[in-house]
Motif scaffolding. Structure first.
Motif, PDB file in Angstrom:
ATOM      1  N   CYS A  97      16.567  16.900  -9.100  1.00  0.00           N
ATOM      2  CA  CYS A  97      16.868  17.257 -10.489  1.00  0.00           C
ATOM      3  C   CYS A  97      15.745  18.167 -10.980  1.00  0.00           C
ATOM      4  O   CYS A  97      14.981  18.695 -10.168  1.00  0.00           O
ATOM      5  N   THR A  98      15.622  18.333 -12.275  1.00  0.00           N
ATOM      6  CA  THR A  98      14.632  19.280 -12.783  1.00  0.00           C
ATOM      7  C   THR A  98      13.634  18.668 -13.764  1.00  0.00           C
ATOM      8  O   THR A  98      12.874  19.403 -14.395  1.00  0.00           O
ATOM      9  N   SER A  99      13.584  17.352 -13.895  1.00  0.00           N
ATOM     10  CA  SER A  99      12.597  16.730 -14.777  1.00  0.00           C
ATOM     11  C   SER A  99      12.448  15.255 -14.448  1.00  0.00           C
ATOM     12  O   SER A  99      13.302  14.656 -13.789  1.00  0.00           O
ATOM     13  N   GLY A 100      11.370  14.667 -14.960  1.00  0.00           N
ATOM     14  CA  GLY A 100      11.162  13.238 -14.776  1.00  0.00           C
ATOM     15  C   GLY A 100      12.190  12.404 -15.510  1.00  0.00           C
ATOM     16  O   GLY A 100      12.632  11.365 -15.007  1.00  0.00           O
ATOM     17  N   SER A 101      12.574  12.834 -16.719  1.00  0.00           N
ATOM     18  CA  SER A 101      13.601  12.105 -17.469  1.00  0.00           C
ATOM     19  C   SER A 101      14.905  12.053 -16.680  1.00  0.00           C
ATOM     20  O   SER A 101      15.560  11.007 -16.604  1.00  0.00           O
ATOM     21  N   GLU A 102      15.289  13.183 -16.104  1.00  0.00           N
ATOM     22  CA  GLU A 102      16.504  13.219 -15.287  1.00  0.00           C
ATOM     23  C   GLU A 102      16.360  12.329 -14.058  1.00  0.00           C
ATOM     24  O   GLU A 102      17.329  11.679 -13.636  1.00  0.00           O
ATOM     25  N   ALA A 103      15.170  12.313 -13.457  1.00  0.00           N
ATOM     26  CA  ALA A 103      14.953  11.492 -12.264  1.00  0.00           C
ATOM     27  C   ALA A 103      15.119  10.016 -12.589  1.00  0.00           C
ATOM     28  O   ALA A 103      15.710   9.249 -11.812  1.00  0.00           O
ATOM     29  N   VAL A 104      14.610   9.591 -13.745  1.00  0.00           N
ATOM     30  CA  VAL A 104      14.780   8.197 -14.163  1.00  0.00           C
ATOM     31  C   VAL A 104      16.238   7.929 -14.511  1.00  0.00           C
ATOM     32  O   VAL A 104      16.798   6.886 -14.139  1.00  0.00           O
ATOM     33  N   GLU A 105      16.868   8.856 -15.221  1.00  0.00           N
ATOM     34  CA  GLU A 105      18.285   8.697 -15.571  1.00  0.00           C
ATOM     35  C   GLU A 105      19.120   8.511 -14.301  1.00  0.00           C
ATOM     36  O   GLU A 105      20.007   7.644 -14.233  1.00  0.00           O
ATOM     37  N   SER A 132       5.963   0.868 -22.370  1.00  0.00           N
ATOM     38  CA  SER A 132       6.243   1.705 -21.200  1.00  0.00           C
ATOM     39  C   SER A 132       6.964   2.948 -21.697  1.00  0.00           C
ATOM     40  O   SER A 132       7.516   2.960 -22.797  1.00  0.00           O
ATOM     41  N   TYR A 133       6.956   3.995 -20.888  1.00  0.00           N
ATOM     42  CA  TYR A 133       7.696   5.197 -21.245  1.00  0.00           C
ATOM     43  C   TYR A 133       8.317   5.791 -19.994  1.00  0.00           C
ATOM     44  O   TYR A 133       7.625   6.043 -19.010  1.00  0.00           O
ATOM     45  N   HIS A 134       9.634   6.015 -20.055  1.00  0.00           N
ATOM     46  CA  HIS A 134      10.356   6.481 -18.874  1.00  0.00           C
ATOM     47  C   HIS A 134      11.109   7.790 -19.082  1.00  0.00           C
ATOM     48  O   HIS A 134      11.776   8.249 -18.153  1.00  0.00           O
ATOM     49  N   GLY A 135      11.027   8.397 -20.277  1.00  0.00           N
ATOM     50  CA  GLY A 135      11.651   9.698 -20.440  1.00  0.00           C
ATOM     51  C   GLY A 135      12.415   9.862 -21.732  1.00  0.00           C
ATOM     52  O   GLY A 135      12.587   8.921 -22.520  1.00  0.00           O
ATOM     53  N   ASN A 136      12.913  11.083 -21.941  1.00  0.00           N
ATOM     54  CA  ASN A 136      13.487  11.496 -23.213  1.00  0.00           C
ATOM     55  C   ASN A 136      15.002  11.473 -23.280  1.00  0.00           C
ATOM     56  O   ASN A 136      15.571  11.597 -24.362  1.00  0.00           O
ATOM     57  N   LEU A 141      15.105   6.747 -22.290  1.00  0.00           N
ATOM     58  CA  LEU A 141      14.477   6.255 -23.507  1.00  0.00           C
ATOM     59  C   LEU A 141      14.876   4.805 -23.786  1.00  0.00           C
ATOM     60  O   LEU A 141      14.076   4.020 -24.315  1.00  0.00           O
ATOM     61  N   SER A 142      16.083   4.442 -23.405  1.00  0.00           N
ATOM     62  CA  SER A 142      16.548   3.064 -23.607  1.00  0.00           C
ATOM     63  C   SER A 142      15.683   2.056 -22.862  1.00  0.00           C
ATOM     64  O   SER A 142      15.481   0.932 -23.347  1.00  0.00           O
ATOM     65  N   VAL A 143      15.181   2.420 -21.681  1.00  0.00           N
ATOM     66  CA  VAL A 143      14.364   1.491 -20.901  1.00  0.00           C
ATOM     67  C   VAL A 143      12.874   1.674 -21.188  1.00  0.00           C
ATOM     68  O   VAL A 143      12.026   1.114 -20.484  1.00  0.00           O
ATOM     69  N   SER A 144      12.553   2.437 -22.221  1.00  0.00           N
ATOM     70  CA  SER A 144      11.166   2.679 -22.607  1.00  0.00           C
ATOM     71  C   SER A 144      10.755   1.741 -23.728  1.00  0.00           C
ATOM     72  O   SER A 144      11.420   1.676 -24.761  1.00  0.00           O
ATOM     73  N   GLY A 145       9.656   1.044 -23.531  1.00  0.00           N
ATOM     74  CA  GLY A 145       9.128   0.184 -24.581  1.00  0.00           C
ATOM     75  C   GLY A 145       8.120   0.936 -25.431  1.00  0.00           C
ATOM     76  O   GLY A 145       6.940   0.588 -25.491  1.00  0.00           O
ATOM     77  N   PHE A 146       8.588   1.985 -26.074  1.00  0.00           N
ATOM     78  CA  PHE A 146       7.720   2.906 -26.815  1.00  0.00           C
ATOM     79  C   PHE A 146       8.391   3.140 -28.168  1.00  0.00           C
ATOM     80  O   PHE A 146       9.160   4.079 -28.351  1.00  0.00           O
ATOM     81  N   SER A 156      21.919   4.054 -30.775  1.00  0.00           N
ATOM     82  CA  SER A 156      22.658   4.769 -29.735  1.00  0.00           C
ATOM     83  C   SER A 156      22.054   4.552 -28.352  1.00  0.00           C
ATOM     84  O   SER A 156      22.505   5.157 -27.381  1.00  0.00           O
ATOM     85  N   LEU A 157      21.038   3.704 -28.273  1.00  0.00           N
ATOM     86  CA  LEU A 157      20.395   3.416 -26.994  1.00  0.00           C
ATOM     87  C   LEU A 157      21.084   2.252 -26.292  1.00  0.00           C
ATOM     88  O   LEU A 157      21.754   1.437 -26.919  1.00  0.00           O
ATOM     89  N   LEU A 158      20.895   2.175 -24.971  1.00  0.00           N
ATOM     90  CA  LEU A 158      21.438   1.059 -24.197  1.00  0.00           C
ATOM     91  C   LEU A 158      20.790  -0.249 -24.628  1.00  0.00           C
ATOM     92  O   LEU A 158      19.660  -0.273 -25.128  1.00  0.00           O
ATOM     93  N   ASP A 159      21.494  -1.329 -24.403  1.00  0.00           N
ATOM     94  CA  ASP A 159      20.992  -2.659 -24.737  1.00  0.00           C
ATOM     95  C   ASP A 159      20.126  -3.144 -23.579  1.00  0.00           C
ATOM     96  O   ASP A 159      20.629  -3.693 -22.600  1.00  0.00           O
ATOM     97  N   VAL A 160      18.827  -2.915 -23.687  1.00  0.00           N
ATOM     98  CA  VAL A 160      17.866  -3.218 -22.623  1.00  0.00           C
ATOM     99  C   VAL A 160      16.971  -4.363 -23.077  1.00  0.00           C
ATOM    100  O   VAL A 160      16.680  -4.511 -24.269  1.00  0.00           O
TER     101      VAL A 160
END
Length: 444
Positions: A97-105, A132-136, A141-146, A156-160
């Motif tokens: 992919c082309t970014s870290g956010s995409e890689a986590v997604e 924690s921070y996993h991307g934009n 962002l749903s799995v980010s504790g930020f 609009s975020l996932l229920d994590v």
């Protein structure tokens, strides 16, 4: 130079970049900046590398990008072989992919598709860690504790579901050592049982927390303990190595230090060293084979997945790292750099902790070392330090808000792997001056 001009982070009046050369950047006013944080821990072999630029230019002369689902390429195949060799025998499949956010997604999607391929359609939940921070992107962002970065998008975020951060300097409940590891692993076990293991797809972690905590390595034994919990409950382990991986900690996989192999791993930043955006999601043979056997292919990808010129850039960067033995250098010099920072900054009682691995080092600023109490949020001490450093020709990465209620200040240091000894000395000296200047203003 005004504060806004000195350091941006969303502000206006930034200096205009002119060029980069090695560990330095130059603006159009002729000012020189030592890149002490590799931007956001991305520029692993510095700027303006002629060998990398030539590899990109040569690829562009042939073809810039061949659509991944119609063609393969030498650059993609050779980079894939290099990455898999560095990852070991268990991690065997890559989606680019082309970014870290995409890689986590993509990592989240691969985990969901794996359980779907196994017929376990209820395993849809993710567990992550606080601070924690996993991307934009919305999933990352749903799995980010930020909370600061999540707030505008809540609803609009996932229920994590979140468990405690693994921070030796600020341990939950005041416990330390093996007791801390036992407490944290039990908390994860309890959360999986509470949700029902049949509902949980994966647990996602940063082996060394980056922007959300200011470089927080996992406590010794923690990763093995949570890996065991995940295995016991049939839950996948996702390692987000976007910031800490690709050699930043002195090993190609950050989790090599912990002797643990994840089921799925995300990398980016240092993969192509900032020359062209590039990220990758890497996963085990078991995950790959299960998905392919049941559904034919991994169902995640984008127009520019496996972008040919980006892969050429990544290949050139990674070959330089291998040829010049930069990972052993990061391991060895990283210890010396951390010691030098501890020695130089130790005279400031406000420097509470200097921590990290390899060329990924965090400096936590507190009101006093004994209490570890953070400065009030409005003091913005990490940004004061970064601004002072920038005005003096040093780039570092400020982080804030990790302690609670928006307080807590850290500075990330992440120089290029090939920074010279004299450049590392300059980094330490300029950062020391910046800390002293910022503290003087804060206490003044």
């Amino acid at each position: 130079m005004t504060t806004n001009r000195a350091i941006g982070f969303g502000l206006s009046n930034l200096p205009r970049i002119a060029r980069g050369e090695g560990s330095y950047l130059f603006d159009t006013d002729g000012r020189r900046y030592l890149d002490g944080s590799g931007g956001p821990a991305a520029f692993c072999i510095g700027h303006g590398n002629r060998e990398v630029n030539a590899a990109i230019a040569a690829q562009l002369e042939r073809v810039a990008c061949a659509y991944r689902y119609l063609f393969t390429s030498d650059a993609l195949e050779q980079l894939t072989e290099l990455i898999l060799r560095n990852c070991g025998k268990d991690l065997r499949h890559i989606v680019y992919c082309t970014s870290g956010s995409e890689a986590v997604e993509a990592a989240l999607k691969v985990a969901l598709q794996y359980w779907d391929a196994r017929g376990l359609h209820d395993k849809r939940r993710f567990i992550a860690r606080k601070r924690s921070y996993h991307g934009n992107t919305l999933g990352a962002l749903s799995v980010s504790g930020f909370s600061e970065r999540r707030r505008p998008f809540e609803g609009s975020l996932l229920d994590v579901f979140f468990v405690s951060a693994a921070n030796e300097y600020r341990p939950e409940g005041g416990v330390a050592g093996s007791q801390l590891v036992e407490k944290l692993s039990r908390e994860l076990d309890d959360e999986i049982r509470r949700l029902g293991a049949e509902q949980v797809a994966a647990f996602i972690i940063e082996p060394v927390v980056g922007a959300a905590g200011g470089v927080v390595p996992a406590p010794p034994g923690y990763i093995k303990a949570v890996r065991a919990v995940c295995d016991r409950h049939n839950v996948l382990l996702i390692a987000d190595e976007v910031m800490c991986g690709s050699g930043r900690c002195g090993t190609w996989r950050a989790l090599e230090h912990d002797e643990v192999i994840p089921d799925i791993m995300a990398v980016a930043k240092g993969l192509a060293g900032g020359y062209i955006p590039l990220g990758a999601t890497i996963f085990t043979r078991e995950v790959s084979n299960t998905i392919v056997a049941a559904q034919g292919s991994v169902m995640t990808g984008h127009t520019y997945s496996g972008h040919t010129a980006a892969c050429a850039a990544g290949l050139a960067v990674q070959r330089i790292i291998e040829r010049d033995s930069l990972l052993p250098r990061v391991r060895d010099r990283g210890k010396l750099l951390k010691s030098a920072l501890q020695a130089a900054l130790g005279r400031f009682d406000e420097v509470g902790d200097v921590r990290g691995r390899g060329y990924f080092i965090g400096i936590e600023i507190v009101r006093d070392r004994a209490s570890k109490a953070p400065f009030p949020r409005d003091r913005a001490i990490s940004h004061r330090i970064a601004t002072s450093a920038f005005e003096n020709g040093l780039i570092c990465y400020p982080c804030a808000g990790h302690v609670g209620e928006g307080t807590g200040d850290t500075i990330i240091i992440a120089p290029p792997f090939n920074a010279t000894d004299s450049e590392l000395t300059e980094l330490v000296e300029k950062l020391t001056v910046a800390v002293e200047q910022a503290l003087r203003v804060t206490h003044g």
